[in-house]
Write a protein that holds these residues in place. Sequence first.
Motif, PDB file in Angstrom:
ATOM      1  N   ALA A   1     -15.836 -37.504  61.238  1.00  0.00           N
ATOM      2  CA  ALA A   1     -15.201 -38.249  62.032  1.00  0.00           C
ATOM      3  C   ALA A   1     -16.347 -39.361  62.762  1.00  0.00           C
ATOM      4  O   ALA A   1     -16.154 -40.554  62.537  1.00  0.00           O
ATOM      5  CB  ALA A   1     -14.226 -37.777  63.084  1.00  0.00           C
ATOM      6  N   TRP A   2     -17.201 -38.771  63.371  1.00  0.00           N
ATOM      7  CA  TRP A   2     -18.326 -39.674  63.835  1.00  0.00           C
ATOM      8  C   TRP A   2     -19.042 -40.599  62.705  1.00  0.00           C
ATOM      9  O   TRP A   2     -19.402 -41.585  62.934  1.00  0.00           O
ATOM     10  CB  TRP A   2     -19.368 -38.671  64.395  1.00  0.00           C
ATOM     11  CG  TRP A   2     -20.551 -39.325  65.253  1.00  0.00           C
ATOM     12  CD1 TRP A   2     -20.421 -40.033  66.418  1.00  0.00           C
ATOM     13  CD2 TRP A   2     -21.766 -39.955  64.485  1.00  0.00           C
ATOM     14  NE1 TRP A   2     -21.657 -40.659  66.777  1.00  0.00           N
ATOM     15  CE2 TRP A   2     -22.557 -40.533  65.360  1.00  0.00           C
ATOM     16  CE3 TRP A   2     -22.195 -39.210  63.294  1.00  0.00           C
ATOM     17  CZ2 TRP A   2     -23.586 -41.050  65.335  1.00  0.00           C
ATOM     18  CZ3 TRP A   2     -23.708 -39.884  63.157  1.00  0.00           C
ATOM     19  CH2 TRP A   2     -24.342 -40.414  64.030  1.00  0.00           C
ATOM     20  N   LYS A   3     -19.146 -39.728  61.647  1.00  0.00           N
ATOM     21  CA  LYS A   3     -19.869 -40.688  60.416  1.00  0.00           C
ATOM     22  C   LYS A   3     -19.177 -41.669  59.915  1.00  0.00           C
ATOM     23  O   LYS A   3     -19.796 -42.922  60.062  1.00  0.00           O
ATOM     24  CB  LYS A   3     -19.984 -39.595  59.194  1.00  0.00           C
ATOM     25  CG  LYS A   3     -20.920 -40.194  58.064  1.00  0.00           C
ATOM     26  CD  LYS A   3     -21.048 -39.133  56.992  1.00  0.00           C
ATOM     27  CE  LYS A   3     -21.720 -39.685  55.629  1.00  0.00           C
ATOM     28  NZ  LYS A   3     -21.715 -38.704  54.677  1.00  0.00           N
ATOM     29  N   GLU A   4     -17.971 -41.654  59.997  1.00  0.00           N
ATOM     30  CA  GLU A   4     -16.948 -43.034  59.719  1.00  0.00           C
ATOM     31  C   GLU A   4     -16.829 -43.739  60.723  1.00  0.00           C
ATOM     32  O   GLU A   4     -17.082 -45.167  60.315  1.00  0.00           O
ATOM     33  CB  GLU A   4     -15.471 -42.101  59.236  1.00  0.00           C
ATOM     34  CG  GLU A   4     -14.503 -43.296  58.943  1.00  0.00           C
ATOM     35  CD  GLU A   4     -14.918 -43.647  57.478  1.00  0.00           C
ATOM     36  OE1 GLU A   4     -14.495 -44.733  57.142  1.00  0.00           O
ATOM     37  OE2 GLU A   4     -15.595 -42.821  56.837  1.00  0.00           O
ATOM     38  N   VAL A   5     -16.690 -43.439  61.892  1.00  0.00           N
ATOM     39  CA  VAL A   5     -17.006 -44.559  62.996  1.00  0.00           C
ATOM     40  C   VAL A   5     -18.212 -45.080  63.099  1.00  0.00           C
ATOM     41  O   VAL A   5     -18.471 -46.400  63.364  1.00  0.00           O
ATOM     42  CB  VAL A   5     -16.653 -43.902  64.593  1.00  0.00           C
ATOM     43  CG1 VAL A   5     -16.804 -44.821  65.489  1.00  0.00           C
ATOM     44  CG2 VAL A   5     -15.002 -43.421  64.222  1.00  0.00           C
TER      45      VAL A   5
ATOM     46  N   PRO B   1     -10.563 -42.158  65.875  1.00  0.00           N
ATOM     47  CA  PRO B   1      -9.898 -42.139  64.458  1.00  0.00           C
ATOM     48  C   PRO B   1     -10.418 -40.730  63.755  1.00  0.00           C
ATOM     49  O   PRO B   1     -11.746 -40.716  64.051  1.00  0.00           O
ATOM     50  CB  PRO B   1     -10.177 -43.384  64.025  1.00  0.00           C
ATOM     51  CG  PRO B   1     -11.287 -44.059  64.589  1.00  0.00           C
ATOM     52  CD  PRO B   1     -11.312 -43.494  65.998  1.00  0.00           C
ATOM     53  N   GLY B   2      -9.588 -40.400  62.806  1.00  0.00           N
ATOM     54  CA  GLY B   2     -10.418 -39.409  61.829  1.00  0.00           C
ATOM     55  C   GLY B   2     -10.819 -38.115  62.431  1.00  0.00           C
ATOM     56  O   GLY B   2     -11.392 -37.350  61.578  1.00  0.00           O
ATOM     57  N   ARG B   3     -10.191 -37.530  63.446  1.00  0.00           N
ATOM     58  CA  ARG B   3     -10.809 -36.473  64.320  1.00  0.00           C
ATOM     59  C   ARG B   3     -10.298 -35.229  63.352  1.00  0.00           C
ATOM     60  O   ARG B   3     -10.980 -33.991  63.686  1.00  0.00           O
ATOM     61  CB  ARG B   3     -10.110 -36.314  65.598  1.00  0.00           C
ATOM     62  CG  ARG B   3     -10.776 -37.305  66.604  1.00  0.00           C
ATOM     63  CD  ARG B   3     -10.762 -36.847  68.156  1.00  0.00           C
ATOM     64  NE  ARG B   3      -9.311 -36.809  68.660  1.00  0.00           N
ATOM     65  CZ  ARG B   3      -9.048 -36.413  69.514  1.00  0.00           C
ATOM     66  NH1 ARG B   3      -9.874 -35.533  70.427  1.00  0.00           N
ATOM     67  NH2 ARG B   3      -7.826 -36.244  70.029  1.00  0.00           N
ATOM     68  N   LYS B   4      -9.305 -35.145  62.656  1.00  0.00           N
ATOM     69  CA  LYS B   4      -8.790 -33.932  61.969  1.00  0.00           C
ATOM     70  C   LYS B   4      -9.853 -33.678  60.870  1.00  0.00           C
ATOM     71  O   LYS B   4      -9.900 -32.465  60.412  1.00  0.00           O
ATOM     72  CB  LYS B   4      -7.550 -34.246  61.357  1.00  0.00           C
ATOM     73  CG  LYS B   4      -6.207 -34.141  62.328  1.00  0.00           C
ATOM     74  CD  LYS B   4      -4.955 -34.320  61.821  1.00  0.00           C
ATOM     75  CE  LYS B   4      -3.797 -34.244  62.813  1.00  0.00           C
ATOM     76  NZ  LYS B   4      -3.826 -32.925  63.416  1.00  0.00           N
TER      77      LYS B   4
ATOM     78  N   ASP C   1     -15.612 -39.076  73.009  1.00  0.00           N
ATOM     79  CA  ASP C   1     -14.504 -39.636  72.235  1.00  0.00           C
ATOM     80  C   ASP C   1     -13.856 -38.517  71.420  1.00  0.00           C
ATOM     81  O   ASP C   1     -12.635 -38.476  71.130  1.00  0.00           O
ATOM     82  CB  ASP C   1     -15.364 -40.655  71.212  1.00  0.00           C
ATOM     83  CG  ASP C   1     -15.847 -41.956  71.750  1.00  0.00           C
ATOM     84  OD1 ASP C   1     -15.342 -42.208  72.978  1.00  0.00           O
ATOM     85  OD2 ASP C   1     -16.625 -42.636  71.492  1.00  0.00           O
ATOM     86  N   PHE C   2     -14.753 -37.771  70.929  1.00  0.00           N
ATOM     87  CA  PHE C   2     -14.320 -36.865  69.924  1.00  0.00           C
ATOM     88  C   PHE C   2     -13.471 -35.513  70.824  1.00  0.00           C
ATOM     89  O   PHE C   2     -12.382 -35.232  70.248  1.00  0.00           O
ATOM     90  CB  PHE C   2     -15.285 -36.090  68.983  1.00  0.00           C
ATOM     91  CG  PHE C   2     -14.435 -35.238  67.958  1.00  0.00           C
ATOM     92  CD1 PHE C   2     -14.031 -35.681  66.820  1.00  0.00           C
ATOM     93  CD2 PHE C   2     -14.674 -33.794  68.299  1.00  0.00           C
ATOM     94  CE1 PHE C   2     -13.463 -34.729  65.766  1.00  0.00           C
ATOM     95  CE2 PHE C   2     -13.937 -32.980  67.382  1.00  0.00           C
ATOM     96  CZ  PHE C   2     -13.477 -33.409  66.152  1.00  0.00           C
ATOM     97  N   PHE C   3     -13.945 -35.095  71.750  1.00  0.00           N
ATOM     98  CA  PHE C   3     -13.481 -33.848  72.478  1.00  0.00           C
ATOM     99  C   PHE C   3     -12.379 -34.220  73.426  1.00  0.00           C
ATOM    100  O   PHE C   3     -12.110 -33.334  74.540  1.00  0.00           O
ATOM    101  CB  PHE C   3     -14.464 -33.027  73.012  1.00  0.00           C
ATOM    102  CG  PHE C   3     -15.600 -32.451  71.823  1.00  0.00           C
ATOM    103  CD1 PHE C   3     -14.900 -31.401  71.067  1.00  0.00           C
ATOM    104  CD2 PHE C   3     -16.687 -32.897  71.818  1.00  0.00           C
ATOM    105  CE1 PHE C   3     -15.808 -30.893  70.326  1.00  0.00           C
ATOM    106  CE2 PHE C   3     -17.581 -32.507  70.835  1.00  0.00           C
ATOM    107  CZ  PHE C   3     -17.130 -31.315  69.989  1.00  0.00           C
ATOM    108  N   ASP C   4     -11.972 -35.565  73.381  1.00  0.00           N
ATOM    109  CA  ASP C   4     -10.707 -35.991  74.351  1.00  0.00           C
ATOM    110  C   ASP C   4      -9.534 -34.944  74.058  1.00  0.00           C
ATOM    111  O   ASP C   4      -9.377 -34.768  72.862  1.00  0.00           O
ATOM    112  CB  ASP C   4     -10.427 -37.381  74.183  1.00  0.00           C
ATOM    113  CG  ASP C   4      -9.257 -37.694  74.904  1.00  0.00           C
ATOM    114  OD1 ASP C   4      -9.206 -37.718  76.125  1.00  0.00           O
ATOM    115  OD2 ASP C   4      -8.257 -37.878  74.101  1.00  0.00           O
ATOM    116  N   GLU C   5      -9.138 -34.387  75.260  1.00  0.00           N
ATOM    117  CA  GLU C   5      -7.784 -33.521  75.053  1.00  0.00           C
ATOM    118  C   GLU C   5      -6.569 -34.382  75.619  1.00  0.00           C
ATOM    119  O   GLU C   5      -5.659 -33.581  76.381  1.00  0.00           O
ATOM    120  CB  GLU C   5      -8.244 -32.203  75.774  1.00  0.00           C
ATOM    121  CG  GLU C   5      -9.204 -31.387  75.012  1.00  0.00           C
ATOM    122  CD  GLU C   5      -9.595 -30.139  75.506  1.00  0.00           C
ATOM    123  OE1 GLU C   5      -8.858 -29.758  76.709  1.00  0.00           O
ATOM    124  OE2 GLU C   5     -10.424 -29.424  75.024  1.00  0.00           O
ATOM    125  N   GLY C   6      -6.354 -35.589  75.189  1.00  0.00           N
ATOM    126  CA  GLY C   6      -5.109 -36.363  75.514  1.00  0.00           C
ATOM    127  C   GLY C   6      -5.364 -37.024  76.998  1.00  0.00           C
ATOM    128  O   GLY C   6      -4.406 -37.697  77.492  1.00  0.00           O
TER     129      GLY C   6
END
Length: 593
Positions: free
Chosen positions: A212-216, A203-206, A191-196
């Motif tokens: 970001a993982w904690k929020e999800v 969401p929230g990857r920046k 989910d996070f390391f997707d490159e397009g």
Amino acid sequence: MDHQLTLGDRLKVRTMIYVASEPIPRFWPMRTFIHHNPLFGLEHLPFEEAVEEAGRLFHGRGYLSRSEYQEYWQAGKVDENALRKYLHVFLEKHAETLPGISMEHWLWSLLTRCQNEQMVPRTDWLDGRILHAVLHGQAPDQDDETQKYRLQDILSHKIALDGPVYANVDRLFGTDIGSTLDDLLVKSCLDFFDEGQSAWQSPGRKQGFFAAWKEVAQHNVRFFLRGLHLRNLLDSEATPEGVVAHILRDLKVPEASWQKYITRQLTRLHGWAGFIRYRSTAKHYYWAEQYPADLTDFLAVRMVLGMALLQEAVRHHACPANAEEIQDFVHADPFSAYLRLELYTGSILPAWAQQVEDVLARRKRSGFDKMAQQYITAKSRWEAARQVKNLQRLAKAMGAAAEAELLAMTPDQLDRFLEIMRAWEKQEGFTWLRSMESHYIKDLVNRIHIPQAPAAAEEKRPFAQALLCIDVRSEPMRRHLEAIGDYQTFGIGGFFGVPISFLEYGRGTEVHLCPAIQTPKNLVLEIPAELELEEEPLYGALEHVLHELKSSVLSPFVAVEAVGLIFSLGLIGKTVAPLTYHHLHHKLHAESR
């Protein structure tokens, strides 16, 4: 929050993670694999030790199988003199305590004749006394004190204090925390390391991986349905290093063992860990700059998920919740612990599996000790019978003298004999490898012919000069080019001093046209000469619309009805006005031709 973890403590945890990750290789970017060394992080060790450590950490095999090496030996691809030389060096160190035993003959036959991949497999209870008894058809004597001492040694080796707590729980209670944890973590990484590649971005990857993982995770229905209580764990500390330290303390892992514990956690998914390690240190890596992540984030996510799964197992299986409780459980009832290990790791004798499972299911200690002692007796005899079979098969292939030597050995000699065989098998792969290298080195040297110096001649300008890469793959081209005519070649850096990246038209990634150890600073774009620049935005927009339609969740529902409506026109025409329909159909096809 982080009130108990000072800046120094956080830096200490990060330093531990950095050092613990040193053995993990960085196989990235995968498009330039030629210069990557899987033992890069272990180069401080001798090669043989590095291969052994890598096999332990990364669950791989460093050498070929014995049967494959034997095939190479029979094909003449192994230097037999070198093989015998390494065998003699080994015997000088190990065989002095076995007079009258032709260890060279035994080990050479093991190398070249043995069909088993392992002559002396790992065992729990086998020793010279038991082997001697079974070899002569006798029942081995039982020594309760020796058995108890040996049992403690086995358990301390298999249930290590610095091993992951969830892994020990899996071995003792048959849970599946390890594989479940890997699945959940891999999905989080995807989910996070997707490159397009994905249509829906996490969401929230920046904010970074852990944030970001904690929020999800706090709103993840899948975790909630599994009964994973993540909120308390995530609220315990604010930073990833704080979470790591908090969970390690909750698991009661001794601080002296933290670094080894972290290494075992990271190497469980060493592919992802290697990618994240590369990503966090690579310069000008777009996706890393946009969506930062490092191994501290990765480890924090893993430990939160692992702790939640462990807490779930404690509620359902009443198993120990930390490292100290596991050690107390093992020491309090070693026979039960051993039976559990045998059953849940798949090492149990098949005939005993159902009986042991029934006793463990009743959870009554009264039957554990007696059954465990009976099982240990059966297991020791089975291990001895298997070893006797292997040795007798090898001795038969060697001849009558070897069979006589085997039967004449005392229990102490058999102990030493097995020890030497294990030591030889441990270094056998490295011996084969060096002997094969010796064969190829000698073959190469023998094929090199140094020409005699020709008579001095007037210097003549060659017909042409060629500059080729210094890579060994270019050497055959140079030799053949110089052999067919008056050509002179030079070996230089194949990138000609201008490292560039080439971005092909329509591709999303560039190709580095330079040595793999360099990072180009120049980018060359390919643009079709006939493409009008004003057409590019139109093509890009159409491609974007097509991609969105293909990846949208609603597309399957809308597309079916839309396409069905178009095809329904032909159906209606064939049914209501077939002559008119066929006339128009032939006319349209004729015009298109």
